[in-house]
Design a protein around this motif. Structure first.
Motif, PDB file in Angstrom:
ATOM      1  N   ILE A  50       0.898  -1.366  -0.087  1.00  0.00           N
ATOM      2  CA  ILE A  50      -0.024   0.161   0.003  1.00  0.00           C
ATOM      3  C   ILE A  50       0.967   1.238   0.007  1.00  0.00           C
ATOM      4  O   ILE A  50       0.607   2.166  -0.649  1.00  0.00           O
ATOM      5  N   SER A  51       1.882   1.412   0.888  1.00  0.00           N
ATOM      6  CA  SER A  51       2.558   2.409   1.107  1.00  0.00           C
ATOM      7  C   SER A  51       3.182   2.897  -0.534  1.00  0.00           C
ATOM      8  O   SER A  51       3.818   4.175  -0.498  1.00  0.00           O
ATOM      9  N   SER A  52       3.638   2.064  -1.359  1.00  0.00           N
ATOM     10  CA  SER A  52       4.458   2.058  -2.346  1.00  0.00           C
ATOM     11  C   SER A  52       3.527   2.149  -3.741  1.00  0.00           C
ATOM     12  O   SER A  52       3.914   2.146  -4.724  1.00  0.00           O
ATOM     13  N   SER A  53       2.182   2.061  -3.381  1.00  0.00           N
ATOM     14  CA  SER A  53       1.353   2.147  -4.295  1.00  0.00           C
ATOM     15  C   SER A  53       0.518   3.363  -4.489  1.00  0.00           C
ATOM     16  O   SER A  53       0.290   4.099  -3.457  1.00  0.00           O
ATOM     17  N   THR A  54      -0.082   3.836  -5.573  1.00  0.00           N
ATOM     18  CA  THR A  54      -0.854   4.900  -5.672  1.00  0.00           C
ATOM     19  C   THR A  54      -2.405   4.357  -5.380  1.00  0.00           C
ATOM     20  O   THR A  54      -2.561   3.155  -5.711  1.00  0.00           O
ATOM     21  N   TYR A  55      -3.232   5.159  -5.001  1.00  0.00           N
ATOM     22  CA  TYR A  55      -4.684   4.788  -4.804  1.00  0.00           C
ATOM     23  C   TYR A  55      -5.169   4.114  -6.141  1.00  0.00           C
ATOM     24  O   TYR A  55      -5.954   3.052  -5.990  1.00  0.00           O
ATOM     25  N   LYS A  56      -4.904   4.812  -7.304  1.00  0.00           N
ATOM     26  CA  LYS A  56      -5.531   4.271  -8.397  1.00  0.00           C
ATOM     27  C   LYS A  56      -5.091   2.939  -8.662  1.00  0.00           C
ATOM     28  O   LYS A  56      -5.525   2.112  -9.297  1.00  0.00           O
ATOM     29  N   GLU A  57      -3.651   2.664  -8.557  1.00  0.00           N
ATOM     30  CA  GLU A  57      -3.137   1.374  -8.843  1.00  0.00           C
ATOM     31  C   GLU A  57      -3.861   0.168  -7.853  1.00  0.00           C
ATOM     32  O   GLU A  57      -4.191  -0.902  -8.573  1.00  0.00           O
ATOM     33  N   LEU A  58      -4.144   0.679  -6.528  1.00  0.00           N
ATOM     34  CA  LEU A  58      -4.905  -0.322  -5.653  1.00  0.00           C
ATOM     35  C   LEU A  58      -6.311  -0.668  -6.375  1.00  0.00           C
ATOM     36  O   LEU A  58      -7.012  -1.963  -5.972  1.00  0.00           O
ATOM     37  N   LEU A  59      -6.954   0.084  -6.964  1.00  0.00           N
ATOM     38  CA  LEU A  59      -8.504   0.082  -7.559  1.00  0.00           C
ATOM     39  C   LEU A  59      -8.274  -1.063  -8.599  1.00  0.00           C
ATOM     40  O   LEU A  59      -9.265  -1.799  -8.929  1.00  0.00           O
ATOM     41  N   VAL A  60      -7.063  -1.499  -9.056  1.00  0.00           N
ATOM     42  CA  VAL A  60      -7.276  -2.624  -9.815  1.00  0.00           C
ATOM     43  C   VAL A  60      -7.715  -3.995  -9.319  1.00  0.00           C
ATOM     44  O   VAL A  60      -8.226  -4.945 -10.083  1.00  0.00           O
ATOM     45  N   LYS A  61      -7.384  -4.234  -8.011  1.00  0.00           N
ATOM     46  CA  LYS A  61      -7.927  -5.245  -7.337  1.00  0.00           C
ATOM     47  C   LYS A  61      -9.066  -4.932  -6.616  1.00  0.00           C
ATOM     48  O   LYS A  61      -9.439  -3.791  -6.252  1.00  0.00           O
ATOM     49  N   LYS A  62     -10.214  -5.964  -6.305  1.00  0.00           N
ATOM     50  CA  LYS A  62     -11.289  -5.994  -5.636  1.00  0.00           C
ATOM     51  C   LYS A  62     -11.446  -6.781  -4.556  1.00  0.00           C
ATOM     52  O   LYS A  62     -11.025  -7.720  -4.400  1.00  0.00           O
ATOM     53  N   LEU A  63     -12.382  -6.317  -3.593  1.00  0.00           N
ATOM     54  CA  LEU A  63     -12.777  -7.194  -2.344  1.00  0.00           C
ATOM     55  C   LEU A  63     -13.782  -8.345  -2.991  1.00  0.00           C
ATOM     56  O   LEU A  63     -14.171  -8.147  -3.971  1.00  0.00           O
ATOM     57  N   PRO A  64     -13.836  -9.372  -2.331  1.00  0.00           N
ATOM     58  CA  PRO A  64     -14.629 -10.548  -2.695  1.00  0.00           C
ATOM     59  C   PRO A  64     -16.099 -10.163  -3.022  1.00  0.00           C
ATOM     60  O   PRO A  64     -16.777 -10.798  -4.169  1.00  0.00           O
ATOM     61  N   ASN A  65     -16.586  -8.987  -2.501  1.00  0.00           N
ATOM     62  CA  ASN A  65     -17.877  -8.789  -2.453  1.00  0.00           C
ATOM     63  C   ASN A  65     -17.916  -7.736  -3.733  1.00  0.00           C
ATOM     64  O   ASN A  65     -19.127  -7.209  -4.059  1.00  0.00           O
ATOM     65  N   GLY A  66     -16.844  -7.528  -4.483  1.00  0.00           N
ATOM     66  CA  GLY A  66     -16.955  -6.405  -5.517  1.00  0.00           C
ATOM     67  C   GLY A  66     -16.682  -4.971  -5.119  1.00  0.00           C
ATOM     68  O   GLY A  66     -16.369  -3.955  -5.949  1.00  0.00           O
ATOM     69  N   GLU A  67     -16.379  -4.661  -3.944  1.00  0.00           N
ATOM     70  CA  GLU A  67     -16.182  -3.368  -3.389  1.00  0.00           C
ATOM     71  C   GLU A  67     -14.608  -3.160  -3.606  1.00  0.00           C
ATOM     72  O   GLU A  67     -13.761  -3.980  -3.560  1.00  0.00           O
ATOM     73  N   SER A  68     -14.134  -1.788  -3.985  1.00  0.00           N
ATOM     74  CA  SER A  68     -12.622  -1.586  -3.939  1.00  0.00           C
ATOM     75  C   SER A  68     -12.134  -1.374  -2.532  1.00  0.00           C
ATOM     76  O   SER A  68     -13.115  -1.193  -1.657  1.00  0.00           O
ATOM     77  N   ILE A  69     -10.915  -0.881  -2.420  1.00  0.00           N
ATOM     78  CA  ILE A  69     -10.517  -0.936  -1.078  1.00  0.00           C
ATOM     79  C   ILE A  69     -10.988   0.285  -0.660  1.00  0.00           C
ATOM     80  O   ILE A  69     -10.949   1.447  -1.215  1.00  0.00           O
ATOM     81  N   PRO A  70     -11.676   0.650   0.441  1.00  0.00           N
ATOM     82  CA  PRO A  70     -12.261   1.520   0.942  1.00  0.00           C
ATOM     83  C   PRO A  70     -11.287   2.853   1.426  1.00  0.00           C
ATOM     84  O   PRO A  70     -10.222   2.444   1.827  1.00  0.00           O
ATOM     85  N   THR A  71     -11.781   4.077   1.381  1.00  0.00           N
ATOM     86  CA  THR A  71     -11.033   5.200   1.559  1.00  0.00           C
ATOM     87  C   THR A  71     -11.461   5.456   3.107  1.00  0.00           C
ATOM     88  O   THR A  71     -12.494   5.211   3.380  1.00  0.00           O
TER      89      THR A  71
END
Length: 263
Positions: free
Chosen positions: A85-106
């Motif tokens: 997380i600390s070396s990734s941008t938020y946009k990069e993290l959006l590539v992955k999804k939680l099992p229920n389809g949510e993006s990583i919450p802010t």
């Protein structure tokens, strides 16, 4: 004159209604990473937060980290499905999804959802960062967001980083902070009181090894929270010892045990 009396009466009703919505749940139940387990919701998701609120938990605990581009996100581990997380941008993290389809919450999204109600507290854990500078940056940014969004009434802060909690109190002397510890990392109640902390938030095993901590903390006016307590016999032991709060993956079970005690 009748109009004025009518307006006054409506104002009284409005204030009374508002006062009722300001009552936080009076129970010891804190859902660990939200109420996720029974319904198989992802931990630290908006769905698990909503479920903790639906259950009327006193609090819903969640963890925060900061991305490379300064976005505070809600996740337990320092990585999100293999992405640091600390070396990734938020946009990069959006590539992955939680099992229920949510993006990583802010944190912003979490606060917005939590502020739709006024009965369940949001227990914000500041996770350890790689460096002291990053830890202070996360701490200060989180407190700023809480204040900018006028969410202070909903938030209680916890962390394993003692300096982070002291910094929170410098920024907001009215904040409620509790120190997380396990093993021999526990700090005396006298020290917590001296530093104006609200309570101790120790691993269940710490209390089992030293039950005198309950009396000591309460003597200094501190709250006691234990984590992560999931077995029935351990939940009952915490209740018997007058724990103020119990952080658990089994909030439904804890509510059942509380209900039995009232019969």
């Amino acid at each position: 004159m009748k109009v004025y009396f009518a307006l006054f009466f409506l104002m009284i009703i409005s204030f009374a209604s508002q006062a009722q919505t300001m009552k936080w749940n009076q129970n010891p139940v804190i859902a660990h990473r939200g109420a996720f387990k029974k319904n198989n919701y992802p931990e630290n998701s908006i769905a698990s937060l909503k479920e903790a609120i639906r259950l009327d938990c006193y609090g819903s605990e969640f963890d925060v980290h900061m991305t490379r581009d300064g976005v505070i996100v809600v996740n337990h581990d320092a990585d999100f499905y293999g992405m640091d997380i600390s070396s990734s941008t938020y946009k990069e993290l959006l590539v992955k999804k939680l099992p229920n389809g949510e993006s990583i919450p802010t944190l912003e999204a979490f606060l917005k959802e939590g502020m739709k109600q006024k009965k369940t507290k949001l227990i914000l854990e500041l996770k350890p960062a790689k460096t002291e500078e990053e830890m202070m940056r996360l701490t200060e940014a989180a407190v700023k967001m809480v204040h900018d969004m006028k969410a202070t009434e909903w938030i209680e802060y916890i962390s394993f980083h003692y300096g982070s909690l002291k910094r929170i109190l410098e920024l907001d002397p009215k904040a409620a902070v509790a120190f997380l510890a396990s093993g021999d990392g526990a700090v005396s109640a006298a020290k917590l009181k001296e530093d104006k902390f609200a309570g101790a938030d120790y691993n269940f095993a710490v209390y089992k090894a030293n039950p005198a901590l309950f009396e000591e903390a309460h003597r200094f006016g501190l709250t006691i929270n234990g984590w992560t307590v999931n077995k029935e016999e351990d939940l009952l032991w915490m209740l018997d010892n007058k724990a103020d709060y119990i952080t658990t993956n089994e909030p439904e079970l804890l509510f059942e045990l509380l209900a039995k005690r009232k019969r």
